[in-house]
Scaffold this active site. Structure first.
Site, PDB file in Angstrom:
ATOM      1  N   TYR A   1       5.948   6.686  18.121  1.00 54.14           N
ATOM      2  CA  TYR A   1       6.260   6.714  16.686  1.00 54.14           C
ATOM      3  C   TYR A   1       7.545   7.507  16.451  1.00 54.14           C
ATOM      4  CZ  TYR A   1       5.551   7.592  11.644  1.00 54.14           C
ATOM      5  OH  TYR A   1       5.708   7.675  10.272  1.00 54.14           O
TER       6      TYR A   1
ATOM      7  N   ILE B   1       2.541  12.713   3.627  1.00 49.07           N
ATOM      8  CA  ILE B   1       2.348  12.079   2.321  1.00 49.07           C
ATOM      9  C   ILE B   1       0.921  11.528   2.276  1.00 49.07           C
ATOM     10  CG2 ILE B   1       3.191  10.263   0.749  1.00 49.07           C
ATOM     11  CD1 ILE B   1       5.358  12.409   1.355  1.00 49.07           C
TER      12      ILE B   1
ATOM     13  N   LYS C   1      11.200   6.222  14.794  1.00 48.46           N
ATOM     14  CA  LYS C   1      11.804   6.780  13.584  1.00 48.46           C
ATOM     15  C   LYS C   1      13.180   7.390  13.885  1.00 48.46           C
ATOM     16  CE  LYS C   1       8.490   5.620  10.770  1.00 48.46           C
ATOM     17  NZ  LYS C   1       8.725   4.651   9.701  1.00 48.46           N
TER      18      LYS C   1
ATOM     19  N   ASP D   1       5.324 -10.932   8.583  1.00 49.03           N
ATOM     20  CA  ASP D   1       5.145  -9.885   9.591  1.00 49.03           C
ATOM     21  C   ASP D   1       6.557  -9.488  10.027  1.00 49.03           C
ATOM     22  OD1 ASP D   1       4.892  -8.401  11.871  1.00 49.03           O
ATOM     23  OD2 ASP D   1       3.353  -9.682  12.783  1.00 49.03           O
ATOM     24  N   VAL D   2       7.002  -8.294   9.592  1.00 50.41           N
ATOM     25  CA  VAL D   2       8.406  -7.936   9.817  1.00 50.41           C
ATOM     26  C   VAL D   2       8.711  -7.588  11.276  1.00 50.41           C
ATOM     27  CG1 VAL D   2       8.930  -7.250   7.435  1.00 50.41           C
ATOM     28  CG2 VAL D   2       8.049  -5.532   9.042  1.00 50.41           C
TER      29      VAL D   2
ATOM     30  N   ARG E   1       0.852  -1.209   0.000  1.00 55.52           N
ATOM     31  CA  ARG E   1       0.000   0.000   0.000  1.00 55.52           C
ATOM     32  C   ARG E   1       0.877   1.245   0.000  1.00 55.52           C
ATOM     33  NH1 ARG E   1      -2.375   0.889   4.801  1.00 55.52           N
ATOM     34  NH2 ARG E   1      -1.909  -1.006   5.943  1.00 55.52           N
TER      35      ARG E   1
ATOM     36  N   SER F   1      10.950   9.418   9.186  1.00 56.07           N
ATOM     37  CA  SER F   1       9.878  10.420   9.215  1.00 56.07           C
ATOM     38  C   SER F   1      10.424  11.741   9.747  1.00 56.07           C
ATOM     39  CB  SER F   1       8.752   9.949  10.153  1.00 56.07           C
ATOM     40  OG  SER F   1       7.885  11.014  10.478  1.00 56.07           O
TER      41      SER F   1
HETATM   42  P1  NAP Z   1       0.325   2.783   4.926  1.00 55.37           P
HETATM   43  O1  NAP Z   1      -0.385   3.237   3.708  1.00 55.37           O
HETATM   44  O2  NAP Z   1      -0.425   2.644   6.194  1.00 55.37           O
HETATM   45  O3  NAP Z   1       1.074   1.409   4.578  1.00 55.37           O
HETATM   46  C1  NAP Z   1       1.812   0.751   5.556  1.00 55.37           C
HETATM   47  C2  NAP Z   1       2.471  -0.472   4.942  1.00 55.37           C
HETATM   48  O4  NAP Z   1       3.230  -1.103   5.978  1.00 55.37           O
HETATM   49  C3  NAP Z   1       1.472  -1.472   4.416  1.00 55.37           C
HETATM   50  O5  NAP Z   1       1.946  -1.985   3.186  1.00 55.37           O
HETATM   51  C4  NAP Z   1       1.499  -2.572   5.482  1.00 55.37           C
HETATM   52  O6  NAP Z   1       1.310  -3.880   4.941  1.00 55.37           O
HETATM   53  C5  NAP Z   1       2.914  -2.476   5.983  1.00 55.37           C
HETATM   54  N1  NAP Z   1       3.057  -3.056   7.319  1.00 55.37           N
HETATM   55  C6  NAP Z   1       2.574  -2.606   8.497  1.00 55.37           C
HETATM   56  N2  NAP Z   1       2.893  -3.460   9.494  1.00 55.37           N
HETATM   57  C7  NAP Z   1       3.602  -4.468   8.920  1.00 55.37           C
HETATM   58  C8  NAP Z   1       4.207  -5.645   9.413  1.00 55.37           C
HETATM   59  N3  NAP Z   1       4.166  -5.958  10.720  1.00 55.37           N
HETATM   60  N4  NAP Z   1       4.849  -6.459   8.538  1.00 55.37           N
HETATM   61  C9  NAP Z   1       4.902  -6.168   7.217  1.00 55.37           C
HETATM   62  N5  NAP Z   1       4.342  -5.057   6.687  1.00 55.37           N
HETATM   63  C10 NAP Z   1       3.701  -4.227   7.536  1.00 55.37           C
HETATM   64  O7  NAP Z   1       1.532   3.755   5.293  1.00 55.37           O
HETATM   65  P2  NAP Z   1       2.444   4.725   4.406  1.00 55.37           P
HETATM   66  O8  NAP Z   1       1.973   6.092   4.639  1.00 55.37           O
HETATM   67  O9  NAP Z   1       2.586   4.219   3.030  1.00 55.37           O
HETATM   68  O10 NAP Z   1       3.808   4.576   5.216  1.00 55.37           O
HETATM   69  C11 NAP Z   1       4.942   3.866   4.731  1.00 55.37           C
HETATM   70  C12 NAP Z   1       6.141   4.251   5.583  1.00 55.37           C
HETATM   71  O11 NAP Z   1       6.380   5.656   5.463  1.00 55.37           O
HETATM   72  C13 NAP Z   1       5.933   3.985   7.078  1.00 55.37           C
HETATM   73  O12 NAP Z   1       7.126   3.513   7.654  1.00 55.37           O
HETATM   74  C14 NAP Z   1       5.596   5.360   7.625  1.00 55.37           C
HETATM   75  O13 NAP Z   1       5.940   5.482   8.993  1.00 55.37           O
HETATM   76  C15 NAP Z   1       6.447   6.247   6.754  1.00 55.37           C
HETATM   77  N6  NAP Z   1       5.973   7.627   6.691  1.00 55.37           N
HETATM   78  C16 NAP Z   1       4.742   7.936   6.203  1.00 55.37           C
HETATM   79  C17 NAP Z   1       4.335   9.263   6.170  1.00 55.37           C
HETATM   80  C18 NAP Z   1       2.995   9.686   5.651  1.00 55.37           C
HETATM   81  O14 NAP Z   1       2.643  10.882   5.811  1.00 55.37           O
HETATM   82  N7  NAP Z   1       2.215   8.814   5.045  1.00 55.37           N
HETATM   83  C19 NAP Z   1       5.193  10.271   6.649  1.00 55.37           C
HETATM   84  C20 NAP Z   1       6.432   9.917   7.145  1.00 55.37           C
HETATM   85  C21 NAP Z   1       6.813   8.595   7.154  1.00 55.37           C
HETATM   86  P3  NAP Z   1      -0.055  -4.725   5.080  1.00 55.37           P
HETATM   87  O15 NAP Z   1      -1.191  -3.774   4.778  1.00 55.37           O
HETATM   88  O16 NAP Z   1       0.122  -5.810   4.065  1.00 55.37           O
HETATM   89  O17 NAP Z   1      -0.085  -5.257   6.471  1.00 55.37           O
END
Ligand code: NAP
Length: 247
Positions: free
Chosen positions: A157, A190, A161, A65-66, A21, A144
């Site tokens: 969180y 994002i 990070k 599950d990482v 995702r 982050s």
């Molecule tokens: P997201 O849409 O919620 O997607 C999270 C992803 O992480 C999903 O593919 C989910 O896989 C996977 N995941 C969660 N727990 C897991 C586990 N135990 N084992 C394997 N996979 C796992 O989030 P996103 O916004 O794309 O975020 C991606 C990364 O960017 C994260 O590390 C987040 O902290 C970082 N980030 C995001 C933002 C933002 O504004 N969105 C800002 C700064 C940093 P499943 O659905 O298959 O479980």
């Protein structure tokens, strides 16, 4: 010159955690479009992972599950058995938690650290031995903005990070002599499911604080991954992809 760089990407193998995702799925697709064979790790989103894999034959899905060491070992073994090497590891899987410190339970804290931080320890531990043997490799940690400046009501969180950025700096020093580069990308806000809790008014308020006057896209982060892949001399850095939010 560009042609050479493109050539270098051919036949490279990547693991992207949390590729089902949001940001992770953009990274997976960007890498596959640029010639990588990509192992897309997912945990619960099997249908999404399958859909993404159907877009490009270079994408191979694997459930793990990482937050669990044994499952990370399975992910790495799957990749090595299939391709014989790992050139790029992107630690992207992550979860968020918005709670005051008083409401943050011990199990909340454990869960965030296991998913966002221990996971990267596990993957780096398992992948780096192959990279050291190859005398080449590239690790990118998706951290982050909150790891750098701390977020109110997101202490767990933010800690996870900041820890990831610390892994980046330590391993850049430790693994540099083995020709392995380690960097973080620290996104601002994002547009993904992770921010679904924000209402339109809250989004407008955030945008008013961002010099580029917009929320980032998953592709903005994926472009930065590709930039780091193509670079040679960048390591130990925390690259901010945030529209200038914190300047
Ligand atoms: P997201 O849409 O919620 O997607 C999270 C992803 O992480 C999903 O593919 C989910 O896989 C996977 N995941 C969660 N727990 C897991 C586990 N135990 N084992 C394997 N996979 C796992 O989030 P996103 O916004 O794309 O975020 C991606 C990364 O960017 C994260 O590390 C987040 O902290 C970082 N980030 C995001 C933002 C933002 O504004 N969105 C800002 C700064 C940093 P499943 O659905 O298959 O479980």
């Amino acid at each position: 010159m560009v042609e050479n760089q493109e050539k270098n990407i051919q036949n490279k193998i990547a693991i992207v955690t949390g590729g089902s995702r949001g940001i992770g799925s953009s990274i997976v697709q960007k890498l596959a479009q640029n010639g990588f064979e990509v192992v897309l790790n997912y945990n619960s989103s099997y249908e999404q992972a399958k859909q993404i894999a159907m877009t490009n034959s270079n994408i191979h899905i694997f459930k793990a599950d990482v937050s669990k060491y044994e499952e990370v070992c399975n992910l790495v073994n799957f990749t090595i058995n299939k391709f014989g090497k790992i050139d790029l590891l992107v630690n992207n899987a992550g979860i968020s938690l918005i709670k005051t410190i008083n409401n943050t339970t011990i199990s909340d804290f454990d869960n965030i650290l296991k998913t966002n931080l221990y996971s990267a320890f596990y993957t780096c531990k398992e992948v780096s031995k192959y990279m050291i043997h190859q005398k080449s490799g590239n690790i990118i940690n998706i951290s982050s903005i909150w790891g750098l400046i701390g977020a109110s009501c997101e202490m767990a969180y933010s800690v996870s990070k900041a820890g990831l950025d610390s892994i980046t700096k330590s391993l850049a020093k430790e693994l540099g002599p083995s020709n392995i580069r380690v960097n973080s990308i620290a996104p601002g806000i994002i547009d993904t499911k992770m921010n679904n809790f924000l209402n339109e008014e809250e989004k407008k308020q955030l945008i008013s604080e961002i010099p580029l006057e917009k929320i980032g896209t998953p592709d903005d982060v994926a472009e930065c991954v590709l930039f780091l892949v193509k670079s040679n001399y960048i390591t130990g850095q925390i690259i901010q992809v945030n529209g200038g939010w914190n300047i």
